[in-house]
Design a protein around this motif. Structure first.
Motif, PDB file in Angstrom:
ATOM      1  N   PRO A 168       0.874  -1.230   0.025  1.00 55.15           N
ATOM      2  CA  PRO A 168      -0.268   0.045   0.197  1.00 55.15           C
ATOM      3  C   PRO A 168       0.480   1.132  -0.291  1.00 55.15           C
ATOM      4  CG  PRO A 168      -0.780  -1.604   2.172  1.00 55.15           C
ATOM      5  CD  PRO A 168       0.563  -1.641   1.154  1.00 55.15           C
ATOM      6  N   VAL A 169       0.624   2.486  -0.987  1.00 56.21           N
ATOM      7  CA  VAL A 169       0.350   3.723  -0.195  1.00 56.21           C
ATOM      8  C   VAL A 169       1.400   4.274   0.516  1.00 56.21           C
ATOM      9  CG1 VAL A 169       0.948   6.240  -1.676  1.00 56.21           C
ATOM     10  CG2 VAL A 169       0.924   4.186  -3.223  1.00 56.21           C
ATOM     11  N   THR A 170       2.544   4.493   1.256  1.00 58.21           N
ATOM     12  CA  THR A 170       2.676   5.985   2.516  1.00 58.21           C
ATOM     13  C   THR A 170       2.207   7.132   1.904  1.00 58.21           C
ATOM     14  OG1 THR A 170       2.976   3.726   3.876  1.00 58.21           O
ATOM     15  CG2 THR A 170       3.422   5.606   4.873  1.00 58.21           C
ATOM     16  N   SER A 171       1.213   7.862   2.492  1.00 56.04           N
ATOM     17  CA  SER A 171       0.726   9.328   2.298  1.00 56.04           C
ATOM     18  C   SER A 171       0.947   9.479   3.402  1.00 56.04           C
ATOM     19  CB  SER A 171       0.243   9.300   1.457  1.00 56.04           C
ATOM     20  OG  SER A 171       0.127  10.885   0.584  1.00 56.04           O
ATOM     21  N   ILE A 172       2.179  10.613   3.552  1.00 58.97           N
ATOM     22  CA  ILE A 172       1.839  11.535   4.987  1.00 58.97           C
ATOM     23  C   ILE A 172       1.969  13.579   4.675  1.00 58.97           C
ATOM     24  CG2 ILE A 172       3.031  12.896   6.880  1.00 58.97           C
ATOM     25  CD1 ILE A 172       4.535   9.229   6.676  1.00 58.97           C
ATOM     26  N   SER A 173       0.702  13.934   4.975  1.00 62.46           N
ATOM     27  CA  SER A 173       0.715  15.550   4.692  1.00 62.46           C
ATOM     28  C   SER A 173       1.321  16.887   5.163  1.00 62.46           C
ATOM     29  CB  SER A 173      -0.941  15.842   3.649  1.00 62.46           C
ATOM     30  OG  SER A 173      -1.034  15.120   2.678  1.00 62.46           O
ATOM     31  N   TRP A 174       1.903  17.245   5.172  1.00 63.91           N
ATOM     32  CA  TRP A 174       1.801  18.845   6.440  1.00 63.91           C
ATOM     33  C   TRP A 174       1.115  19.756   5.220  1.00 63.91           C
ATOM     34  CZ3 TRP A 174       2.542  18.604  11.044  1.00 63.91           C
ATOM     35  CH2 TRP A 174       3.516  17.671  11.702  1.00 63.91           C
ATOM     36  N   TYR A 175       0.980  20.466   5.997  1.00 62.77           N
ATOM     37  CA  TYR A 175       0.312  22.133   5.090  1.00 62.77           C
ATOM     38  C   TYR A 175       0.334  23.184   6.192  1.00 62.77           C
ATOM     39  CZ  TYR A 175      -4.179  22.737   7.742  1.00 62.77           C
ATOM     40  OH  TYR A 175      -5.351  23.093   8.196  1.00 62.77           O
ATOM     41  N   ALA A 176       0.408  24.795   5.289  1.00 62.10           N
ATOM     42  CA  ALA A 176       1.066  25.304   6.387  1.00 62.10           C
ATOM     43  C   ALA A 176       0.476  27.198   5.491  1.00 62.10           C
ATOM     44  CB  ALA A 176       2.090  25.905   5.978  1.00 62.10           C
ATOM     45  N   LEU A 177       0.190  27.914   6.532  1.00 68.92           N
ATOM     46  CA  LEU A 177      -1.601  28.824   5.696  1.00 68.92           C
ATOM     47  C   LEU A 177      -0.378  29.695   5.208  1.00 68.92           C
ATOM     48  CD1 LEU A 177      -3.836  28.806   7.894  1.00 68.92           C
ATOM     49  CD2 LEU A 177      -4.728  27.947   5.802  1.00 68.92           C
ATOM     50  N   VAL A 217       2.559  17.137   0.398  1.00 64.71           N
ATOM     51  CA  VAL A 217       2.358  14.884   0.623  1.00 64.71           C
ATOM     52  C   VAL A 217       3.585  14.785  -0.327  1.00 64.71           C
ATOM     53  CG1 VAL A 217       0.776  13.769  -0.676  1.00 64.71           C
ATOM     54  CG2 VAL A 217       0.585  16.001  -0.317  1.00 64.71           C
ATOM     55  N   SER A 218       4.147  13.612   0.955  1.00 65.63           N
ATOM     56  CA  SER A 218       4.915  12.616   1.117  1.00 65.63           C
ATOM     57  C   SER A 218       4.689  11.735   0.286  1.00 65.63           C
ATOM     58  CB  SER A 218       6.198  13.051   1.932  1.00 65.63           C
ATOM     59  OG  SER A 218       6.662  13.737   2.451  1.00 65.63           O
ATOM     60  N   LYS A 219       4.539  10.233  -1.167  1.00 64.17           N
ATOM     61  CA  LYS A 219       4.518   9.844  -1.069  1.00 64.17           C
ATOM     62  C   LYS A 219       5.246   8.399  -0.835  1.00 64.17           C
ATOM     63  CE  LYS A 219       1.685  10.583  -4.112  1.00 64.17           C
ATOM     64  NZ  LYS A 219       1.570   9.650  -4.963  1.00 64.17           N
ATOM     65  N   GLY A 220       4.829   7.040  -1.334  1.00 62.63           N
ATOM     66  CA  GLY A 220       5.686   6.186  -1.169  1.00 62.63           C
ATOM     67  C   GLY A 220       5.333   4.885  -0.811  1.00 62.63           C
ATOM     68  N   LEU A 221       6.448   3.847  -1.285  1.00 60.06           N
ATOM     69  CA  LEU A 221       6.233   1.929  -0.962  1.00 60.06           C
ATOM     70  C   LEU A 221       6.486   1.987   0.097  1.00 60.06           C
ATOM     71  CD1 LEU A 221       5.897   0.808  -4.244  1.00 60.06           C
ATOM     72  CD2 LEU A 221       4.039   1.755  -2.580  1.00 60.06           C
ATOM     73  N   ASP A 222       7.865   3.026   0.237  1.00 56.96           N
ATOM     74  CA  ASP A 222       8.546   3.018   1.579  1.00 56.96           C
ATOM     75  C   ASP A 222       8.637   3.320   2.982  1.00 56.96           C
ATOM     76  OD1 ASP A 222      10.833   1.863   3.214  1.00 56.96           O
ATOM     77  OD2 ASP A 222      12.549   2.132   1.073  1.00 56.96           O
ATOM     78  N   HIS A 234       8.337  19.106   7.158  1.00 55.86           N
ATOM     79  CA  HIS A 234       7.468  19.453   8.013  1.00 55.86           C
ATOM     80  C   HIS A 234       8.537  20.340   9.266  1.00 55.86           C
ATOM     81  CE1 HIS A 234       8.278  19.775  13.205  1.00 55.86           C
ATOM     82  NE2 HIS A 234       6.547  20.100  12.693  1.00 55.86           N
ATOM     83  N   ASP A 235      10.300  20.189   9.154  1.00 59.31           N
ATOM     84  CA  ASP A 235      11.517  20.971   8.953  1.00 59.31           C
ATOM     85  C   ASP A 235      11.059  21.900   7.997  1.00 59.31           C
ATOM     86  OD1 ASP A 235      11.525  18.893  11.573  1.00 59.31           O
ATOM     87  OD2 ASP A 235      13.080  18.337   9.636  1.00 59.31           O
ATOM     88  N   LEU A 236      11.459  21.502   6.899  1.00 58.88           N
ATOM     89  CA  LEU A 236      11.711  23.135   6.048  1.00 58.88           C
ATOM     90  C   LEU A 236      10.987  24.147   6.882  1.00 58.88           C
ATOM     91  CD1 LEU A 236      12.554  23.809   3.276  1.00 58.88           C
ATOM     92  CD2 LEU A 236      11.098  22.672   2.598  1.00 58.88           C
ATOM     93  N   THR A 243       4.058  27.315  10.286  1.00 61.29           N
ATOM     94  CA  THR A 243       3.002  26.332  11.009  1.00 61.29           C
ATOM     95  C   THR A 243       3.603  25.224  10.259  1.00 61.29           C
ATOM     96  OG1 THR A 243       2.591  28.207  12.759  1.00 61.29           O
ATOM     97  CG2 THR A 243       1.882  25.831  13.167  1.00 61.29           C
ATOM     98  N   PRO A 244       3.457  23.912  10.721  1.00 63.30           N
ATOM     99  CA  PRO A 244       3.340  22.883   9.670  1.00 63.30           C
ATOM    100  C   PRO A 244       1.905  22.338  10.359  1.00 63.30           C
ATOM    101  CG  PRO A 244       5.112  22.636  11.306  1.00 63.30           C
ATOM    102  CD  PRO A 244       5.244  23.854  11.775  1.00 63.30           C
ATOM    103  N   ILE A 245       1.378  22.164   9.344  1.00 65.69           N
ATOM    104  CA  ILE A 245       0.044  21.713  10.218  1.00 65.69           C
ATOM    105  C   ILE A 245      -0.085  20.024  10.192  1.00 65.69           C
ATOM    106  CG2 ILE A 245      -2.473  21.923  10.820  1.00 65.69           C
ATOM    107  CD1 ILE A 245      -2.179  24.465   9.907  1.00 65.69           C
ATOM    108  N   ALA A 246      -0.112  19.482  10.091  1.00 62.58           N
ATOM    109  CA  ALA A 246      -0.692  17.714   9.856  1.00 62.58           C
ATOM    110  C   ALA A 246      -2.266  17.845   9.019  1.00 62.58           C
ATOM    111  CB  ALA A 246      -0.592  16.654  11.110  1.00 62.58           C
ATOM    112  N   GLY A 247      -2.163  16.786   7.679  1.00 61.92           N
ATOM    113  CA  GLY A 247      -2.998  16.642   7.152  1.00 61.92           C
ATOM    114  C   GLY A 247      -3.553  17.625   6.083  1.00 61.92           C
ATOM    115  N   GLU A 248      -4.095  17.126   5.704  1.00 64.79           N
ATOM    116  CA  GLU A 248      -4.480  17.590   3.913  1.00 64.79           C
ATOM    117  C   GLU A 248      -5.712  19.706   4.824  1.00 64.79           C
ATOM    118  OE1 GLU A 248      -4.112  17.700   0.836  1.00 64.79           O
ATOM    119  OE2 GLU A 248      -3.827  15.957   0.990  1.00 64.79           O
TER     120      GLU A 248
END
Lengths: 251, 251
Positions: A168-177, A217-222, A234-236, A243-248
């Motif tokens: 399955p694809v692992t996908s992690i999103s961070w967003y910022a206003l 969005v960071s996405k991949g199989l590993d 997140h650190d960037l 302010t990084p906010i988790a999710g979409e």
């Protein structure tokens, strides 16, 4: 390597703009969960030659082909005979499906048009339709489903357990206003180059109140590699003073 | 014969299911109004080789190609250099677009990432972006637009007056409640065969309250012929004992 897939949307109603497709997003999300890589989507018209040629093309290039549309009882429902032609097999009554449909309709209403829906390419395996009985089918690696979203989803879920799965694809999103793509592009390019096996996508958004921002969005199989890339994203965002906010971002 | 078109949606975010595409329906409706026949839609990933190969394929087969997505400032925005590669021309600063973008950003903020958005295939004609300045462009018969719907629509409308138009599609819909496709299929097939130059589509629907019905859409370039076919559809609904209602069923 995960198995690959293509979706073939067969429907004049999409090409004319009459209908907003919603099947692609559903199938795309489910394939990501199942570990099947969706490589291409094509929308083509209800034209015999186009359907046959396209099916022959994509079934050779991808492990799975999912089609939507064109399997009802009317004259513009030509997907099933076209699949038979693409595979070079007869299109003939499927006795078990015929029996199910015959039992479903009141006496006298199982007419010739409805009998077409029990007519499948020879060798096809029916896909059960818990909504309205008329089946979809798998012919080799081509999975033929209804266009009506409610029926399509039910057919897909009948089919899903039998598909060869992958990772399955692992996908992690961070967003910022208030952060814009032009501000983060250089840093993000650097993060991407340090995390080569992860796909990092950058998607600007604008809320209904006009406030803007960007989702990363960071996405991949590993999975561990995706987590590392997402941490770097997140650190960037923090380094740039946001302010990084988790999710979409909420719609 | 109307000019033909293909839409190329360039975007991992559609193939992953993250984003629901809404650009195809907008472009499809506008092309029907402009008399340009949309023949195919393809969704492909942000992969250089795939973009280049697909652009070369479709621009040879269709009069117009409209692309959406991949023209922002981040590393995953690779549409413009891929178009340059497909046409075998350099990808270089477009001075006029550079000037517009430079004037748009506060001093010091027109960085290298944003300068990429003023970098176009040599010979491209910019498409003005009244929303956020960074232009789209036409390179030969390939029209490159943003993926963000608000910006895409603005670019399309900048482009539309300059496109070679054809005969607009005439489309007439009738619908009926409680009428099912299996009941009308034989009669509709007969109507279709008597009105060969009109496309008659049959689309079942189900209202939120569970009540069902079918919409019948007659569509073509010969307006009087479409009116005749739609009249025959109207009469068929009545003959079957149902009430024809003009237009599309409310959602």
């Amino acid at each position: 390597m995960n198995p690959t897939a293509c979706i073939l949307v067969i429907g004049n109603e999409i090409l004319s703009g009459r209908t907003q497709d919603v099947n692609v997003q559903y199938i795309a999300r489910r394939l990501a969960e199942l570990g099947i890589s969706l490589m291409e989507v094509r929308v083509i018209p209800d034209v015999r030659e186009t359907i046959v040629t396209t099916v022959c093309d994509v079934r050779a290039r991808f492990d799975h082909v999912f089609t939507t549309g064109g399997i009802g009882p009317t004259h513009d429902d030509i997907t099933a005979p076209c699949i038979a032609e693409a595979f070079g097999v007869p299109w003939s009554i499927h006795p078990e499906s015929f029996g199910l449909l015959e039992a479903h309709f009141p006496p006298g209403e199982f007419n010739a048009a409805r009998q077409r829906m029990a007519t499948l390419p020879e060798g096809a395996i029916p896909i059960r339709n818990p909504v309205s009985v008329a089946p979809g089918f798998s012919m080799g690696n081509v999975h033929v489903m209804a266009g009506v979203p409610r029926i399509m989803r039910a057919m897909f879920e009948e089919l899903a357990p039998g598909l060869t799965h992958g990772t399955p694809v692992t996908s992690i999103s961070w967003y910022a206003l208030d952060l814009y793509e032009g501000t983060l592009a250089a840093g993000l390019s650097d993060v991407q180059s340090r995390h080569g096996q992860v796909d990092i996508g950058s998607y600007p958004f604008r809320r209904p109140d006009g406030r803007r921002g960007v989702a990363l969005v960071s996405k991949g199989l590993d999975a561990p590699a995706v987590h590392q890339a997402a941490d770097a994203v997140h650190d960037l965002i923090e380094t740039l003073g946001f302010t990084p906010i988790a999710g979409e971002p909420p719609p």
